[in-house]
Design a protein around this motif. Structure first.
Motif, PDB file in Angstrom:
ATOM      1  N   THR A 105      36.837 -87.421  22.625  1.00 47.84           N
ATOM      2  CA  THR A 105      37.773 -86.637  21.820  1.00 47.84           C
ATOM      3  C   THR A 105      38.362 -87.481  20.698  1.00 47.84           C
ATOM      4  N   LEU A 106      38.713 -88.724  21.002  1.00 47.76           N
ATOM      5  CA  LEU A 106      39.273 -89.587  19.960  1.00 47.76           C
ATOM      6  C   LEU A 106      38.235 -89.930  18.898  1.00 47.76           C
ATOM      7  N   ILE A 107      36.988 -90.091  19.291  1.00 44.72           N
ATOM      8  CA  ILE A 107      35.930 -90.339  18.302  1.00 44.72           C
ATOM      9  C   ILE A 107      35.767 -89.120  17.391  1.00 44.72           C
ATOM     10  N   GLY A 108      35.743 -87.947  17.986  1.00 49.61           N
ATOM     11  CA  GLY A 108      35.636 -86.722  17.185  1.00 49.61           C
ATOM     12  C   GLY A 108      36.838 -86.522  16.279  1.00 49.61           C
ATOM     13  N   MET A 109      38.019 -86.867  16.765  1.00 45.68           N
ATOM     14  CA  MET A 109      39.220 -86.733  15.936  1.00 45.68           C
ATOM     15  C   MET A 109      39.178 -87.717  14.769  1.00 45.68           C
ATOM     16  N   GLY A 110      38.618 -88.896  14.999  1.00 51.64           N
ATOM     17  CA  GLY A 110      38.469 -89.848  13.896  1.00 51.64           C
ATOM     18  C   GLY A 110      37.571 -89.317  12.802  1.00 51.64           C
ATOM     19  N   PHE A 111      36.465 -88.674  13.200  1.00 47.87           N
ATOM     20  CA  PHE A 111      35.576 -88.074  12.199  1.00 47.87           C
ATOM     21  C   PHE A 111      36.288 -86.957  11.431  1.00 47.87           C
ATOM     22  N   LEU A 112      37.054 -86.139  12.131  1.00 51.05           N
ATOM     23  CA  LEU A 112      37.754 -85.049  11.457  1.00 51.05           C
ATOM     24  C   LEU A 112      38.851 -85.564  10.531  1.00 51.05           C
ATOM     25  N   GLU A 113      39.553 -86.610  10.934  1.00 49.77           N
ATOM     26  CA  GLU A 113      40.577 -87.185  10.068  1.00 49.77           C
ATOM     27  C   GLU A 113      39.940 -87.805   8.823  1.00 49.77           C
ATOM     28  N   PHE A 114      38.799 -88.457   8.996  1.00 48.37           N
ATOM     29  CA  PHE A 114      38.094 -89.013   7.841  1.00 48.37           C
ATOM     30  C   PHE A 114      37.692 -87.906   6.873  1.00 48.37           C
ATOM     31  N   LEU A 115      37.205 -86.794   7.417  1.00 47.21           N
ATOM     32  CA  LEU A 115      36.838 -85.656   6.570  1.00 47.21           C
ATOM     33  C   LEU A 115      38.056 -85.126   5.824  1.00 47.21           C
ATOM     34  N   ALA A 116      39.202 -85.042   6.503  1.00 43.80           N
ATOM     35  CA  ALA A 116      40.411 -84.545   5.852  1.00 43.80           C
ATOM     36  C   ALA A 116      40.853 -85.487   4.732  1.00 43.80           C
ATOM     37  N   ILE A 117      40.750 -86.801   4.943  1.00 42.53           N
ATOM     38  CA  ILE A 117      41.136 -87.757   3.901  1.00 42.53           C
ATOM     39  C   ILE A 117      40.210 -87.643   2.697  1.00 42.53           C
ATOM     40  N   VAL A 118      38.914 -87.496   2.944  1.00 42.51           N
ATOM     41  CA  VAL A 118      37.962 -87.338   1.838  1.00 42.51           C
ATOM     42  C   VAL A 118      38.247 -86.061   1.059  1.00 42.51           C
ATOM     43  N   VAL A 119      38.580 -84.991   1.774  1.00 42.66           N
ATOM     44  CA  VAL A 119      38.892 -83.721   1.099  1.00 42.66           C
ATOM     45  C   VAL A 119      40.142 -83.868   0.241  1.00 42.66           C
ATOM     46  N   ILE A 120      41.151 -84.565   0.734  1.00 40.54           N
ATOM     47  CA  ILE A 120      42.372 -84.757  -0.045  1.00 40.54           C
ATOM     48  C   ILE A 120      42.091 -85.598  -1.288  1.00 40.54           C
ATOM     49  N   LEU A 121      41.246 -86.623  -1.161  1.00 44.44           N
ATOM     50  CA  LEU A 121      40.895 -87.430  -2.335  1.00 44.44           C
ATOM     51  C   LEU A 121      40.129 -86.618  -3.373  1.00 44.44           C
ATOM     52  N   ILE A 122      39.198 -85.803  -2.914  1.00 47.40           N
ATOM     53  CA  ILE A 122      38.441 -84.965  -3.859  1.00 47.40           C
ATOM     54  C   ILE A 122      39.347 -83.932  -4.513  1.00 47.40           C
ATOM     55  N   ALA A 123      40.301 -83.393  -3.742  1.00 42.65           N
ATOM     56  CA  ALA A 123      41.240 -82.438  -4.329  1.00 42.65           C
ATOM     57  C   ALA A 123      42.100 -83.112  -5.396  1.00 42.65           C
ATOM     58  N   GLY A 124      42.506 -84.353  -5.151  1.00 42.79           N
ATOM     59  CA  GLY A 124      43.264 -85.082  -6.177  1.00 42.79           C
ATOM     60  C   GLY A 124      42.441 -85.336  -7.415  1.00 42.79           C
ATOM     61  N   LEU A 125      41.149 -85.666  -7.244  1.00 40.82           N
ATOM     62  CA  LEU A 125      40.281 -85.836  -8.403  1.00 40.82           C
ATOM     63  C   LEU A 125      40.123 -84.537  -9.175  1.00 40.82           C
ATOM     64  N   LEU A 126      40.008 -83.441  -8.465  1.00 38.72           N
ATOM     65  CA  LEU A 126      39.881 -82.153  -9.148  1.00 38.72           C
ATOM     66  C   LEU A 126      41.163 -81.765  -9.876  1.00 38.72           C
ATOM     67  N   LEU A 127      42.301 -82.156  -9.295  1.00 40.44           N
ATOM     68  CA  LEU A 127      43.580 -81.805  -9.915  1.00 40.44           C
ATOM     69  C   LEU A 127      43.765 -82.520 -11.240  1.00 40.44           C
ATOM     70  N   TYR A 128      43.353 -83.780 -11.309  1.00 40.15           N
ATOM     71  CA  TYR A 128      43.556 -84.550 -12.531  1.00 40.15           C
ATOM     72  C   TYR A 128      42.291 -84.692 -13.360  1.00 40.15           C
ATOM     73  N   SER A 129      41.340 -83.811 -13.176  1.00 36.36           N
ATOM     74  CA  SER A 129      40.141 -83.831 -14.000  1.00 36.36           C
ATOM     75  C   SER A 129      40.336 -82.921 -15.208  1.00 36.36           C
ATOM     76  N   GLU A 130      39.480 -83.080 -16.158  1.00 38.05           N
ATOM     77  CA  GLU A 130      39.574 -82.257 -17.372  1.00 38.05           C
ATOM     78  C   GLU A 130      38.709 -81.044 -17.251  1.00 38.05           C
TER      79      GLU A 130
END
Length: 130
Positions: A105-130
């Motif tokens: 469960t902790l291994i799976g949660m680590g993968f899901l948290e990594f996915l959430a962090i990547v999504v937040i980074l991509i959302a920030g890139l989209l927010l400040y893109s032209e």
């Protein structure tokens, strides 16, 4: 606020593109055209390509793209909920495997948290893109 400072800092590339062609750091990304006037000794530089000054900003589109990308964070939260629900069901069916199930469960949660962090980074890139 911090977001206003970041948006104000975006004016700097436009100011940097007004320099002479000799001061341009990369000639592959922009092509400089110099038009020297006869009355003054200053050179007017117009840039083409990726370093062209921004004429119209579509801010609503970038905010919309960021909002659509942030929907995936809700999917990550739902996945974490289902993961722990499966942990409870698995422990109820076989209590002797409690430690192994919790490790998985902790291994799976680590993968899901990594996915959430990547999504937040991509959302920030989209927010400040032209």
């Amino acid at each position: 606020s911090a977001f206003q400072m970041v948006r104000a800092a975006r004016i700097l590339p436009q100011v940097a593109s007004m320099r002479t062609a000799a001061a341009m750091p990369c000639r592959l990304l922009s092509t400089a055209l110099e038009a020297k006037t006869t009355t003054t000794k200053t050179a007017k530089v117009e840039t083409l390509g990726l370093a062209a000054p921004l004429t119209k900003r579509h801010a609503g589109v970038s905010v919309l793209g960021c909002a659509i990308a942030m929907v995936a964070v809700g999917g990550c939260a739902q996945g974490i909920g289902q993961l722990f629900a499966a942990l409870v069901v698995g422990m109820a069916r076989n209590p002797s495997m409690k430690e192994d199930l919790f490790t998985y469960t902790l291994i799976g949660m680590g993968f899901l948290e990594f996915l959430a962090i990547v999504v937040i980074l991509i959302a920030g890139l989209l927010l400040y893109s032209e």
